[in-house]
Motif scaffolding. Structure first.
Motif, PDB file in Angstrom:
ATOM      1  N   LYS A  36     -23.221  73.018   6.786  1.00  0.00           N
ATOM      2  CA  LYS A  36     -24.361  72.256   6.274  1.00  0.00           C
ATOM      3  C   LYS A  36     -24.114  71.912   4.812  1.00  0.00           C
ATOM      4  CE  LYS A  36     -27.717  74.345   9.443  1.00  0.00           C
ATOM      5  NZ  LYS A  36     -27.843  73.115  10.261  1.00  0.00           N
ATOM      6  N   ILE A  37     -24.396  70.647   4.465  1.00  0.00           N
ATOM      7  CA  ILE A  37     -24.182  70.157   3.104  1.00  0.00           C
ATOM      8  C   ILE A  37     -25.531  69.719   2.539  1.00  0.00           C
ATOM      9  CG2 ILE A  37     -22.936  68.503   1.663  1.00  0.00           C
ATOM     10  CD1 ILE A  37     -20.850  68.294   3.884  1.00  0.00           C
ATOM     11  N   TYR A  38     -25.839  70.182   1.326  1.00  0.00           N
ATOM     12  CA  TYR A  38     -27.132  69.922   0.715  1.00  0.00           C
ATOM     13  C   TYR A  38     -26.977  69.185  -0.608  1.00  0.00           C
ATOM     14  CZ  TYR A  38     -28.755  73.636   3.868  1.00  0.00           C
ATOM     15  OH  TYR A  38     -29.041  74.414   4.973  1.00  0.00           O
ATOM     16  N   GLU A  50     -21.425  70.800  13.587  1.00  0.00           N
ATOM     17  CA  GLU A  50     -21.252  72.028  14.359  1.00  0.00           C
ATOM     18  C   GLU A  50     -19.828  72.555  14.242  1.00  0.00           C
ATOM     19  OE1 GLU A  50     -22.491  71.705  18.374  1.00  0.00           O
ATOM     20  OE2 GLU A  50     -24.528  71.061  17.895  1.00  0.00           O
ATOM     21  N   ASP A  51     -18.874  71.631  14.158  1.00  0.00           N
ATOM     22  CA  ASP A  51     -17.465  72.048  14.093  1.00  0.00           C
ATOM     23  C   ASP A  51     -16.727  71.211  13.059  1.00  0.00           C
ATOM     24  OD1 ASP A  51     -14.973  73.354  14.981  1.00  0.00           O
ATOM     25  OD2 ASP A  51     -14.491  71.378  15.784  1.00  0.00           O
ATOM     26  N   PHE A  52     -16.049  71.882  12.149  1.00  0.00           N
ATOM     27  CA  PHE A  52     -15.205  71.212  11.154  1.00  0.00           C
ATOM     28  C   PHE A  52     -13.940  72.059  11.020  1.00  0.00           C
ATOM     29  CE2 PHE A  52     -13.406  70.118   7.153  1.00  0.00           C
ATOM     30  CZ  PHE A  52     -13.767  68.798   6.909  1.00  0.00           C
ATOM     31  N   VAL A  73      -7.340  67.052  11.762  1.00  0.00           N
ATOM     32  CA  VAL A  73      -8.685  67.334  11.273  1.00  0.00           C
ATOM     33  C   VAL A  73      -9.653  66.953  12.383  1.00  0.00           C
ATOM     34  CG1 VAL A  73     -10.450  66.763   9.558  1.00  0.00           C
ATOM     35  CG2 VAL A  73      -8.047  66.879   8.870  1.00  0.00           C
ATOM     36  N   ASN A  74     -10.564  67.873  12.724  1.00  0.00           N
ATOM     37  CA  ASN A  74     -11.529  67.631  13.789  1.00  0.00           C
ATOM     38  C   ASN A  74     -12.943  67.823  13.256  1.00  0.00           C
ATOM     39  OD1 ASN A  74      -9.818  67.410  16.441  1.00  0.00           O
ATOM     40  ND2 ASN A  74      -8.964  69.143  15.324  1.00  0.00           N
ATOM     41  N   ILE A  75     -13.784  66.808  13.463  1.00  0.00           N
ATOM     42  CA  ILE A  75     -15.180  66.853  13.038  1.00  0.00           C
ATOM     43  C   ILE A  75     -16.021  66.475  14.250  1.00  0.00           C
ATOM     44  CG2 ILE A  75     -16.898  65.953  11.438  1.00  0.00           C
ATOM     45  CD1 ILE A  75     -14.581  65.151   9.593  1.00  0.00           C
ATOM     46  N   ALA A  76     -16.967  67.355  14.632  1.00  0.00           N
ATOM     47  CA  ALA A  76     -17.717  67.097  15.862  1.00  0.00           C
ATOM     48  C   ALA A  76     -19.175  67.492  15.717  1.00  0.00           C
ATOM     49  CB  ALA A  76     -17.086  67.867  17.031  1.00  0.00           C
ATOM     50  N   ASN A  77     -20.022  66.702  16.398  1.00  0.00           N
ATOM     51  CA  ASN A  77     -21.442  67.020  16.581  1.00  0.00           C
ATOM     52  C   ASN A  77     -22.160  67.225  15.244  1.00  0.00           C
ATOM     53  OD1 ASN A  77     -20.947  67.048  19.386  1.00  0.00           O
ATOM     54  ND2 ASN A  77     -20.376  69.207  19.302  1.00  0.00           N
ATOM     55  N   GLY A  78     -22.424  66.112  14.576  1.00  0.00           N
ATOM     56  CA  GLY A  78     -23.100  66.245  13.298  1.00  0.00           C
ATOM     57  C   GLY A  78     -23.659  64.942  12.788  1.00  0.00           C
ATOM     58  N   PHE A  79     -24.013  64.954  11.522  1.00  0.00           N
ATOM     59  CA  PHE A  79     -24.590  63.759  10.915  1.00  0.00           C
ATOM     60  C   PHE A  79     -24.342  63.767   9.411  1.00  0.00           C
ATOM     61  CE2 PHE A  79     -27.954  66.891  10.394  1.00  0.00           C
ATOM     62  CZ  PHE A  79     -28.389  66.664   9.101  1.00  0.00           C
ATOM     63  N   VAL A  80     -24.401  62.568   8.829  1.00  0.00           N
ATOM     64  CA  VAL A  80     -24.460  62.365   7.381  1.00  0.00           C
ATOM     65  C   VAL A  80     -25.654  61.452   7.143  1.00  0.00           C
ATOM     66  CG1 VAL A  80     -23.323  61.465   5.325  1.00  0.00           C
ATOM     67  CG2 VAL A  80     -21.968  62.599   7.100  1.00  0.00           C
ATOM     68  N   ASP A  81     -26.622  61.901   6.362  1.00  0.00           N
ATOM     69  CA  ASP A  81     -27.860  61.142   6.149  1.00  0.00           C
ATOM     70  C   ASP A  81     -28.198  61.183   4.664  1.00  0.00           C
ATOM     71  OD1 ASP A  81     -30.382  60.008   6.088  1.00  0.00           O
ATOM     72  OD2 ASP A  81     -31.030  60.948   7.945  1.00  0.00           O
ATOM     73  N   ILE A  82     -27.947  60.061   3.977  1.00  0.00           N
ATOM     74  CA  ILE A  82     -28.144  60.019   2.527  1.00  0.00           C
ATOM     75  C   ILE A  82     -29.153  58.929   2.175  1.00  0.00           C
ATOM     76  CG2 ILE A  82     -27.056  59.628   0.283  1.00  0.00           C
ATOM     77  CD1 ILE A  82     -24.487  60.743   1.385  1.00  0.00           C
ATOM     78  N   ASP A  83     -30.239  59.336   1.565  1.00  0.00           N
ATOM     79  CA  ASP A  83     -31.236  58.423   1.029  1.00  0.00           C
ATOM     80  C   ASP A  83     -30.938  58.260  -0.458  1.00  0.00           C
ATOM     81  OD1 ASP A  83     -33.567  57.320  -0.180  1.00  0.00           O
ATOM     82  OD2 ASP A  83     -34.750  57.921   1.556  1.00  0.00           O
ATOM     83  N   LEU A  84     -30.478  57.078  -0.855  1.00  0.00           N
ATOM     84  CA  LEU A  84     -30.028  56.856  -2.224  1.00  0.00           C
ATOM     85  C   LEU A  84     -31.170  56.830  -3.231  1.00  0.00           C
ATOM     86  CD1 LEU A  84     -27.280  54.182  -1.526  1.00  0.00           C
ATOM     87  CD2 LEU A  84     -26.972  56.624  -1.900  1.00  0.00           C
ATOM     88  N   VAL A  85     -32.414  56.847  -2.730  1.00  0.00           N
ATOM     89  CA  VAL A  85     -33.586  56.938  -3.611  1.00  0.00           C
ATOM     90  C   VAL A  85     -33.967  58.402  -3.810  1.00  0.00           C
ATOM     91  CG1 VAL A  85     -35.998  56.311  -3.932  1.00  0.00           C
ATOM     92  CG2 VAL A  85     -34.404  54.667  -2.941  1.00  0.00           C
TER      93      VAL A  85
END
Length: 284
Positions: A36-38, A50-52, A73-85
């Motif tokens: 998880k990235i905050y 879920e998997d990186f 490199v394997n990236i699976a089951n996730g999202f990137v959601d950035i609100d620039l405001v």
């Protein structure tokens, strides 16, 4: 070492990374579960996977062969959601990075990083990852069902299966534009030449929809060329864009094209249906 890197990321880029577990098999790979990235300033979750995992060739690293360290490199089951405001500090950091890339020092670092990845024999696999970037005006969404990028000795090959949508708050009458597409392409490792085929199953907005469309794109001598493929539509559209001069040229032609059968006008009057057999031929 891992904690030190995470602290450095938070201090430099204003992001905080947490994960549930780290694979004990560090001799072959680094595998993180439930990453998880905050946004560190507001403690807002902006990405999750879920998997990186990163697989590498340990013996190549031991013997100093940096050209073959990374394997996949394997990236699976996730999202990137950035609100620039909402994530204004993070947005400012990204803007600073883009502006600093124009300096000589940053350009040198970018070139070194590019040279490192250019030397790798590497496969990147992305599966079921959702992307969203928005501000007060623009709202861009995409979902990568399956994407693979492979770098071998001479080339970079890309395969992508995705959906995408876009909405502009300043033009609410158009509605949300949506599409689904597959993409296959191959480029040389210097990214100075290559070609790609994009197959769009549909393209639609709140006002109209277009049936299947297939495009071929080619890049050589710093010029992009785009052509429609007539497998699905009796039209021929050709365009070119010179990256250096920003010169754009285009040509359109068709023969026995029935626009009202290929393009659906959702809010058109019913009387327009009687013109659906009309055909169009010519060139511009």
């Amino acid at each position: 070492i891992c904690d030190m890197l995470l602290t450095q990321l938070e201090q430099t880029y204003n992001i905080r990374i947490a994960y549930e577990s780290l694979s004990p098999s560090l001799l072959r790979a680094i595998s993180l579960r439930n990453v998880k990235i905050y946004d560190a300033e507001h403690n807002i979750e902006i990405a999750s996977f879920e998997d990186f995992s990163i697989q590498y060739r340990l013996w190549e690293a031991i013997f100093g062969n940096t050209a073959n360290i990374l394997d996949s490199v394997n990236i699976a089951n996730g999202f990137v959601d950035i609100d620039l405001v909402k994530n204004e500090t993070l947005a400012a950091q990204l803007q600073d990075m883009l502006q600093s890339s124009e300096t000589a020092h940053s350009a040198e670092m970018t070139e070194d990083l590019f040279s490192f990845f250019e030397a790798q024999l590497l496969t990147v696999h992305i599966k079921n990852v959702r992307l969203r970037f928005k501000n007060d005006v623009h709202d861009l969404n995409a979902r990568i069902s399956d994407g693979v990028c492979t770098i071998d000795e001479t080339s970079l090959t890309v395969s992508l299966n995705s959906t995408a949508s876009y909405q502009n708050a300043e033009h609410p009458d158009i509605g949300r534009a949506e599409t689904a597409f597959t993409m296959e392409g191959k480029f040389n490792k210097g990214l100075t030449a290559g070609s790609m085929i994009a197959d769009f199953s549909h393209f639609s907005t709140g006002q109209f929809g277009i049936d299947r469309l297939k495009l071929f794109a080619d890049y050589r001598n710093k010029e992009f060329t785009f052509n429609t493929m007539q497998d699905f539509q009796p039209i021929d559209f050709t365009a070119s864009w010179n990256v250096d001069t920003n010169d754009i040229r285009g040509q359109f032609s068709c023969e026995d094209f029935k626009p009202l059968q290929s393009i659906s006008l959702y809010q058109a009057p019913k009387e327009l249906a009687k013109f659906s057999p009309l055909t169009m031929s010519g060139n511009v």
